[in-house]
Scaffold this motif. Sequence first.
Motif, short mmCIF file in Angstrom:
data_model
loop_
_atom_site.label_atom_id
_atom_site.label_comp_id
_atom_site.label_asym_id
_atom_site.label_seq_id
_atom_site.Cartn_x
_atom_site.Cartn_y
_atom_site.Cartn_z
N GLY A 108 0.82 -1.20 0.00
CA GLY A 108 0.00 0.00 0.00
C GLY A 108 0.86 1.25 0.00
O GLY A 108 2.09 1.19 0.08
N ASP A 109 0.20 2.40 -0.10
CA ASP A 109 0.91 3.68 -0.13
C ASP A 109 1.01 4.24 1.28
O ASP A 109 0.03 4.75 1.82
CB ASP A 109 0.18 4.65 -1.05
CG ASP A 109 0.91 5.99 -1.18
OD1 ASP A 109 2.06 6.08 -0.71
OD2 ASP A 109 0.33 6.93 -1.74
N LEU A 110 2.21 4.16 1.88
CA LEU A 110 2.47 4.73 3.19
C LEU A 110 3.39 5.94 3.13
O LEU A 110 3.29 6.84 3.96
CB LEU A 110 3.11 3.68 4.11
CG LEU A 110 2.21 2.59 4.68
CD1 LEU A 110 3.06 1.53 5.38
CD2 LEU A 110 1.20 3.19 5.65
N THR A 111 4.28 5.96 2.14
CA THR A 111 5.30 7.01 2.11
C THR A 111 5.19 7.95 0.91
O THR A 111 6.04 8.82 0.73
CB THR A 111 6.70 6.36 2.09
OG1 THR A 111 6.89 5.68 0.83
CG2 THR A 111 6.87 5.37 3.23
N GLY A 112 4.15 7.78 0.10
CA GLY A 112 3.96 8.69 -1.02
C GLY A 112 4.91 8.48 -2.17
O GLY A 112 5.07 9.38 -3.02
N GLY A 113 5.53 7.31 -2.25
CA GLY A 113 6.44 7.03 -3.34
C GLY A 113 5.72 6.63 -4.61
O GLY A 113 4.48 6.55 -4.65
N GLU A 115 6.02 3.72 -6.03
CA GLU A 115 5.70 2.31 -5.95
C GLU A 115 5.14 1.97 -4.58
O GLU A 115 5.35 2.71 -3.61
CB GLU A 115 6.94 1.45 -6.24
CG GLU A 115 7.52 1.70 -7.63
CD GLU A 115 8.68 0.77 -7.92
OE1 GLU A 115 8.50 -0.46 -7.81
OE2 GLU A 115 9.77 1.28 -8.24
N SER A 116 4.43 0.88 -4.49
CA SER A 116 3.81 0.48 -3.23
C SER A 116 4.87 0.16 -2.18
O SER A 116 5.91 -0.43 -2.47
CB SER A 116 2.92 -0.75 -3.42
OG SER A 116 1.80 -0.44 -4.21
N ASP A 117 4.59 0.56 -0.96
CA ASP A 117 5.41 0.18 0.18
C ASP A 117 5.03 -1.23 0.62
O ASP A 117 3.92 -1.71 0.31
CB ASP A 117 5.22 1.16 1.34
CG ASP A 117 5.57 2.59 0.93
OD1 ASP A 117 6.72 2.82 0.54
OD2 ASP A 117 4.67 3.45 1.01
N VAL A 118 5.94 -1.89 1.32
CA VAL A 118 5.72 -3.27 1.74
C VAL A 118 5.78 -3.35 3.26
O VAL A 118 6.74 -2.90 3.88
CB VAL A 118 6.79 -4.20 1.13
CG1 VAL A 118 6.50 -5.65 1.52
CG2 VAL A 118 6.84 -4.05 -0.38
N VAL A 119 4.74 -3.92 3.86
CA VAL A 119 4.71 -4.18 5.30
C VAL A 119 4.85 -5.68 5.51
O VAL A 119 4.09 -6.46 4.94
CB VAL A 119 3.39 -3.69 5.94
CG1 VAL A 119 3.37 -4.01 7.44
CG2 VAL A 119 3.23 -2.18 5.73
N VAL A 135 8.56 -2.03 7.69
CA VAL A 135 8.07 -1.35 6.50
C VAL A 135 9.26 -1.11 5.58
O VAL A 135 10.30 -0.58 6.00
CB VAL A 135 7.40 -0.01 6.84
CG1 VAL A 135 6.97 0.71 5.54
CG2 VAL A 135 6.19 -0.22 7.75
N TYR A 136 9.08 -1.52 4.32
CA TYR A 136 10.12 -1.31 3.32
C TYR A 136 9.61 -0.39 2.23
O TYR A 136 8.51 -0.56 1.71
CB TYR A 136 10.56 -2.65 2.71
CG TYR A 136 11.29 -3.53 3.70
CD1 TYR A 136 12.65 -3.37 3.94
CD2 TYR A 136 10.60 -4.52 4.41
CE1 TYR A 136 13.32 -4.18 4.85
CE2 TYR A 136 11.25 -5.32 5.33
CZ TYR A 136 12.62 -5.15 5.55
OH TYR A 136 13.28 -5.94 6.46
N ARG A 137 10.46 0.59 1.88
CA ARG A 137 10.14 1.56 0.83
C ARG A 137 11.12 1.38 -0.32
O ARG A 137 12.33 1.27 -0.12
CB ARG A 137 10.26 2.98 1.40
CG ARG A 137 9.88 4.10 0.43
CD ARG A 137 9.94 5.45 1.17
NE ARG A 137 9.28 6.50 0.43
CZ ARG A 137 9.92 7.45 -0.26
NH1 ARG A 137 11.25 7.46 -0.31
NH2 ARG A 137 9.24 8.38 -0.90
N ARG A 138 10.60 1.33 -1.52
CA ARG A 138 11.47 1.14 -2.69
C ARG A 138 12.09 2.47 -3.07
O ARG A 138 11.39 3.45 -3.39
CB ARG A 138 10.68 0.55 -3.86
CG ARG A 138 11.57 0.08 -5.03
CD ARG A 138 10.75 -0.73 -6.02
NE ARG A 138 11.52 -1.10 -7.20
CZ ARG A 138 12.33 -2.15 -7.28
NH1 ARG A 138 12.46 -2.95 -6.24
NH2 ARG A 138 12.98 -2.42 -8.39
N THR A 139 13.42 2.52 -3.02
CA THR A 139 14.16 3.74 -3.33
C THR A 139 15.35 3.41 -4.21
O THR A 139 16.17 2.55 -3.86
CB THR A 139 14.66 4.42 -2.03
OG1 THR A 139 13.55 4.68 -1.17
CG2 THR A 139 15.38 5.73 -2.34
N SER A 140 15.44 4.06 -5.35
CA SER A 140 16.56 3.86 -6.27
C SER A 140 16.78 2.39 -6.61
O SER A 140 17.90 1.87 -6.62
CB SER A 140 17.85 4.46 -5.68
OG SER A 140 17.70 5.84 -5.44
#
Length: 221
Positions: A108-113, A115-119, A135-140
């Motif tokens: 789902g969208d937790l960080t406004g990136g 791509e979807s964040d992963v819990v 919580v994992y956020r896809r960055t670079s």
Amino acid sequence: MHGGLTEAGPSPARSTFQAVTTALAVLAAVGLFLSSCATGGTGARDEGPAHAEAVVGATASPSSTPTDAPDRTDAVRLVKDDPEVSEEVKRELKPCVGDEYPVDVSFGDLTGGTESDVVVNVLTCGDAVGVGSYVYRRTSGRYENVFKTEEPPVYAEIDRGDLVVTKQVYEKGDPVSSPSGENVITYRWTASGRFVKEYSWHNDYSSVVGGDDATPVPESG
């Protein structure tokens, strides 16, 4: 990398972890957990399928990063390769039966990136009690650990764009299967690149009706 410590508190002690998992092993003697280990929290709220200390800024190993959103197997690898995940949780993360791991994965969208964040919630096999939430956020092109809490029993969920973390509360004499209540904390992602506590509350479970009629008690801050 997004750094900083939010909602600082005492780190989960090894004795707490061992006490919980030992008690759960006794309760689990009636049989193995034969599914993909159902959730130990309140269930799914957004996409995908209980307090809490948030630690931000750890980046998982590039080898653990799948091309697309991770499935359950990728999530297991992501947690195992994450240097910020404790050794206790990694030891707990083993198949319950066959190749079925006790993890819940939500997107789902937790960080406004973009791509979807992963819990990811890591559970015990016998009773599906949460021992770690991340919580994992896809960055670079790689997944970055932007939140973790490892004080069992704990569970994290996505609720309308916010991160909701729930921790069961036990009083002296409570069996593992029957906590006296729960603390619930809602976190929101900020422009500074971290989760901050938005609000929290406490629910006391009724001993008369088996916890079905909990009374919410607001907490400040």
